[in-house]
Write an enzyme that holds these catalytic residues in place. Structure first.
Site: not given
Length: 102
Positions: A35-38, A40
């Site tokens: 998701d966004s953690i990946t 970023m």
């Protein structure tokens, strides 16, 4: 017979030539799914973990970031079922490591 030590730069150049002249020059791949953690994770400003992995495996493996901001596992699986998703996510040779982080 004592020889003068060689510099690290000349040793690195020698290793590079040996690697590039070998018959198997295809690099391995590391794919980061998530998701966004990946997404970023390649942020240099945030000292991202994906950037750390790319740095750690430089010249040995290509690190591919397949992080999708806002996605959860259901949306990811729907995208993966499409032709575009299959090509983007799974059409890679020589994959050595895969992370899945949702």
């Amino acid at each position: 017979d004592i020889q003068a030590p060689t510099s690290r730069a000349s040793q690195g150049h020698h290793c590079y030539k040996r690697i590039m002249s070998s018959t198997n020059t295809k690099r391995g791949k590391i794919i980061l799914f998530g998701d966004s953690i990946t997404q970023m994770s390649f942020s240099a400003a945030d000292c991202g973990w994906g950037a750390w992995i790319a740095d750690r495996y430089q010249r040995r493996a290509d690190v591919l970031n397949r992080g999708f901001s806002g996605y959860n596992s259901d949306w990811f699986l729907k995208f993966a079922a499409t032709d575009e998703g299959k090509a983007d996510l799974f059409d890679h040779d020589n994959v050595k490591i895969v992370t899945v982080f949702f």
